[in-house]
Design a protein around this motif. Structure first.
Motif, mmCIF file in Angstrom:
data_model
loop_
_atom_site.group_PDB
_atom_site.id
_atom_site.type_symbol
_atom_site.label_atom_id
_atom_site.label_comp_id
_atom_site.label_asym_id
_atom_site.label_seq_id
_atom_site.Cartn_x
_atom_site.Cartn_y
_atom_site.Cartn_z
ATOM 1 N N ASP A 1 0.701 -1.169 -0.034
ATOM 2 C CA ASP A 1 0.113 0.020 -0.078
ATOM 3 C C ASP A 1 0.965 1.348 -0.003
ATOM 4 O O ASP A 1 2.041 1.100 0.610
ATOM 5 C CB ASP A 1 -0.883 0.145 1.360
ATOM 6 N N TRP A 2 0.428 2.218 -0.675
ATOM 7 C CA TRP A 2 0.994 3.619 -0.625
ATOM 8 C C TRP A 2 -0.012 4.497 -0.068
ATOM 9 O O TRP A 2 -0.951 4.137 0.238
ATOM 10 C CB TRP A 2 1.657 4.142 -1.666
ATOM 11 N N GLY A 3 0.352 5.944 0.144
ATOM 12 C CA GLY A 3 -0.653 6.645 0.693
ATOM 13 C C GLY A 3 -0.787 7.015 2.232
ATOM 14 O O GLY A 3 -0.324 5.946 2.808
ATOM 15 N N PRO A 4 -1.688 7.592 2.536
ATOM 16 C CA PRO A 4 -1.876 7.867 4.324
ATOM 17 C C PRO A 4 -2.608 6.837 4.694
ATOM 18 O O PRO A 4 -2.795 6.682 6.156
ATOM 19 C CB PRO A 4 -2.645 9.096 4.192
ATOM 20 N N ARG A 5 -3.197 5.874 4.196
ATOM 21 C CA ARG A 5 -4.090 4.760 4.934
ATOM 22 C C ARG A 5 -4.126 3.650 3.702
ATOM 23 O O ARG A 5 -3.943 3.791 2.421
ATOM 24 C CB ARG A 5 -5.414 5.205 5.028
ATOM 25 N N PRO A 6 -4.474 2.547 4.282
ATOM 26 C CA PRO A 6 -4.612 1.217 3.437
ATOM 27 C C PRO A 6 -5.841 1.536 2.348
ATOM 28 O O PRO A 6 -6.703 2.055 2.605
ATOM 29 C CB PRO A 6 -4.949 0.094 4.296
ATOM 30 N N SER B 1 -9.105 0.843 0.154
ATOM 31 C CA SER B 1 -10.359 -0.050 0.689
ATOM 32 C C SER B 1 -10.916 -0.804 -0.577
ATOM 33 O O SER B 1 -10.506 -0.585 -1.572
ATOM 34 C CB SER B 1 -11.083 0.985 1.266
ATOM 35 N N GLU C 1 -12.107 1.160 -3.556
ATOM 36 C CA GLU C 1 -11.081 2.050 -4.130
ATOM 37 C C GLU C 1 -10.308 1.127 -5.246
ATOM 38 O O GLU C 1 -10.031 -0.043 -5.225
ATOM 39 C CB GLU C 1 -10.227 2.808 -3.274
ATOM 40 N N PRO D 1 -8.025 -4.638 -1.803
ATOM 41 C CA PRO D 1 -7.162 -4.529 -0.671
ATOM 42 C C PRO D 1 -6.053 -5.504 -0.380
ATOM 43 O O PRO D 1 -6.533 -6.746 -0.169
ATOM 44 C CB PRO D 1 -8.177 -4.160 0.449
ATOM 45 N N TYR E 1 -5.362 6.948 -4.376
ATOM 46 C CA TYR E 1 -6.414 6.177 -4.709
ATOM 47 C C TYR E 1 -7.397 6.833 -5.133
ATOM 48 O O TYR E 1 -7.806 8.009 -4.846
ATOM 49 C CB TYR E 1 -6.721 5.345 -3.223
#
Length: 135
Positions: free
Chosen positions: A8-13, A15, A18, A90, A130
Motif C-alpha cells: 500500500d501507499w498513501g496515508p491509509r490502506p 479499501s 477504491e 485491498p 487512490y
C-alpha cells in the motif's frame, strides 16, 4: 525501468471501494509501436466507459485491472505515451491484491516491449492517490 513496489501507499490502506492507480509515462522514438503494444497486451479485456471525478474515463478492464492509455505532452516538449493502471483489491482481503496486480501489469508491459524489440528511452512510474471505484 520496472515498477516492483507491492505494498500500500498513501496515508491509509486501500479499501475495497477504491482503486490503486499507477501511471507509466513512456518516452520512445516510435509512440505508435508503444500504442500498438499496449493494445496487443490488453486486447482480451472488455471496453468500458465511465466517469471518474466528473471526467469521462474510457479504457479496458478484466474486472480487477483497468487500463487507460493515450498520448500526452511531455514535460520537455514532444510527446509521450501515458498508460494508467487502476487495480482493485485491498492487501490481505483480495488475492492477488491491487499492488500485486500492478506489479504484474508493469512487468508484462516492459517484457512485451523487450520481446517485440520496441525501443524505449524511458519510463517514469508514478504512484497516484487512490480513487473511488466508479464501477
Amino acid at each position: 525501468m520496472r515498477w516492483r513496489k507491492q505494498i500500500d501507499w498513501g496515508p491509509r490502506p486501500l479499501s475495497h471501494e477504491e482503486w490503486a492507480v499507477l501511471e507509466a509515462r513512456i518516452a520512445a522514438p516510435d509512440l505508435l509501436a508503444v500504442d500498438d503494444a499496449v493494445e496487443e497486451l490488453t486486447g482480451f479485456m472488455d471496453g468500458f466507459t465511465s466517469e471518474l471525478d466528473g471526467e469521462p474515463l474510457t479504457g479496458v478492464t478484466d474486472g480487477q485491472l483497468c487500463v487507460v492509455h493515450h498520448q500526452v505532452a511531455a514535460s520537455g516538449g514532444g510527446r509521450e505515451h501515458a498508460v494508467i493502471f487502476f487495480a482493485a483489491g485491498p492487501v490481505g482481503i483480495a488475492s492477488p491484491d491491487a499492488f500485486t496486480r500492478l506489479g504484474s501489469a508493469a512487468s508484462s508491459l516492459v517484457n512485451h516491449f523487450q520481446t517485440e524489440g520496441i525501443t524505449i528511452e524511458s519510463i517514469q512510474w508514478t504512484e497516484r492517490p487512490y480513487v473511488k471505484r466508479p464501477f
